[in-house]
Design a protein around this motif. Structure first.
Motif, PDB file in Angstrom:
ATOM      1  N   PHE A 126       0.809  -1.162  -0.046  1.00  0.00           N
ATOM      2  CA  PHE A 126       0.024  -0.024   0.060  1.00  0.00           C
ATOM      3  C   PHE A 126       0.909   1.186   0.073  1.00  0.00           C
ATOM      4  O   PHE A 126       0.660   2.351  -0.706  1.00  0.00           O
ATOM      5  N   ALA A 151       1.441   4.301  -2.642  1.00  0.00           N
ATOM      6  CA  ALA A 151       1.002   5.673  -2.111  1.00  0.00           C
ATOM      7  C   ALA A 151       2.033   6.738  -1.836  1.00  0.00           C
ATOM      8  O   ALA A 151       1.998   7.908  -2.308  1.00  0.00           O
ATOM      9  N   TRP A 185      -2.813   9.040  -5.846  1.00  0.00           N
ATOM     10  CA  TRP A 185      -3.210   8.088  -5.057  1.00  0.00           C
ATOM     11  C   TRP A 185      -4.408   8.190  -4.256  1.00  0.00           C
ATOM     12  O   TRP A 185      -4.276   9.329  -3.556  1.00  0.00           O
ATOM     13  N   PRO A 186      -5.644   7.616  -4.298  1.00  0.00           N
ATOM     14  CA  PRO A 186      -5.540   6.510  -5.057  1.00  0.00           C
ATOM     15  C   PRO A 186      -5.631   6.783  -6.761  1.00  0.00           C
ATOM     16  O   PRO A 186      -6.113   8.033  -6.974  1.00  0.00           O
ATOM     17  N   PRO A 232     -12.502   6.099  -3.364  1.00  0.00           N
ATOM     18  CA  PRO A 232     -12.570   5.260  -2.038  1.00  0.00           C
ATOM     19  C   PRO A 232     -13.627   5.319  -1.264  1.00  0.00           C
ATOM     20  O   PRO A 232     -14.407   6.480  -1.469  1.00  0.00           O
ATOM     21  N   PHE A 272      -4.656  -0.159  -5.896  1.00  0.00           N
ATOM     22  CA  PHE A 272      -5.398   0.097  -4.940  1.00  0.00           C
ATOM     23  C   PHE A 272      -6.501  -0.502  -4.462  1.00  0.00           C
ATOM     24  O   PHE A 272      -6.691  -1.460  -3.392  1.00  0.00           O
ATOM     25  N   VAL A 320      -7.105   8.095   2.807  1.00  0.00           N
ATOM     26  CA  VAL A 320      -7.555   8.302   1.333  1.00  0.00           C
ATOM     27  C   VAL A 320      -9.083   8.603   1.207  1.00  0.00           C
ATOM     28  O   VAL A 320      -9.301   8.973   0.024  1.00  0.00           O
TER      29      VAL A 320
END
Length: 265
Positions: free
Chosen positions: A104, A108, A119-120, A126, A196, A263
């Motif tokens: 992750f 990121a 990111w994402p 998200p 992601f 996020v």
């Protein structure tokens, strides 16, 4: 092994068991069956492997409980070894989740140009942290507090408090899983939609599996508590379940902070 024989020494010496060999056969069958299933072959071998694994789990853990309750084979030295084994198992599980967090943060913080430095990645919406994820966080934290309250009752000899606390903890665990399933249904991305989504579903999905295992673990402890198996001096099984559940709680807090809040806050 009789209870009298078990008390003549402090070591973990028990009768021969078929379960290690059965477990190895079950794991091999399940692995080969899963590979065939992933290549669109028949599922019967994988289902056979699942059946053998579940049979091994039931039989082996039943025998361990019998060793403790009836054979009195779990001396203080044996209980110390069992605690050490559980601690090492949890340490290995920590490393399992470290791998997901590594993947992750690798994407990121050192964003790959392929995903355009965002990111994402673009196109991925998200999940909002302060919806179901926040509710699930409250549920798991509450369950951990209730479990500690149940242990306090056990140490004080209050069986009713122990049983009620375990029941509430198990109920909260399965409530968490229900809400997580609803959350997945609301997600706008799938497992194969990029780095992601892949990390999200693998990390949170495996955590959900650990919640399921922990809830089943505690359900067995609830059944044993109702039979009066635990007391202030002998509660190694309960202690192992408690450690595992607190581990599950801590992992979720990290997931909530970084995978949801950071996020999607």
């Amino acid at each position: 092994m009789s209870g009298v024989a078990a008390r003549k020494h402090p070591f973990h010496i028990i009768d021969p068991s078929p379960w290690p060999a059965t477990g190895a056969l079950a794991a091999f069958t399940l692995t080969v069956g899963a590979v065939h299933y992933m290549h669109d072959d028949a599922t019967w071998l994988m289902l056979l492997g699942v059946f053998l694994v579940l049979t091994t789990m039931f039989g082996w853990w039943r025998d361990v409980i019998h060793e403790s309750v009836h054979d009195r084979a779990h001396t203080s030295m044996v209980r110390k070894g069992l605690r050490m084994g559980m601690a090492m198992f949890i340490a290995s599980e920590v490393m399992f989740f470290v791998a997901f967090f590594w993947a992750f943060f690798d994407s990121a913080l050192l964003v790959n140009p392929v995903i355009k430095g965002v990111w994402p990645p673009e196109g991925i919406e998200p999940l909002h942290a302060w919806g179901l994820p926040a509710i699930n966080t409250l549920i798991l934290i509450t369950s951990g507090v209730v479990l500690m309250w149940a242990k306090k009752g056990m140490m004080a000899g209050r069986q009713g408090q122990l049983i009620f606390g375990l029941f509430v903890t198990v109920a909260l665990g399965f409530t968490f899983l229900t809400l997580q399933a609803i959350e997945y249904g609301e997600a706008t991305f799938g497992l194969s939609d990029g780095i992601f989504p892949s990390v999200f579903y693998l990390a949170t999905g495996f955590h959900g599996f650990h919640v399921f295992v922990g809830a089943c673990f505690l359900a067995v402890m609830l059944f044993r508590a109702m039979k009066g198996n635990f007391g202030a001096e002998r509660h190694t099984g309960f202690e192992a379940a408690e450690w595992y559940w607190h581990f599950v709680d801590v992992v979720w807090i990290f997931l909530f902070v970084w995978v949801y809040w950071w996020v999607g806050g």
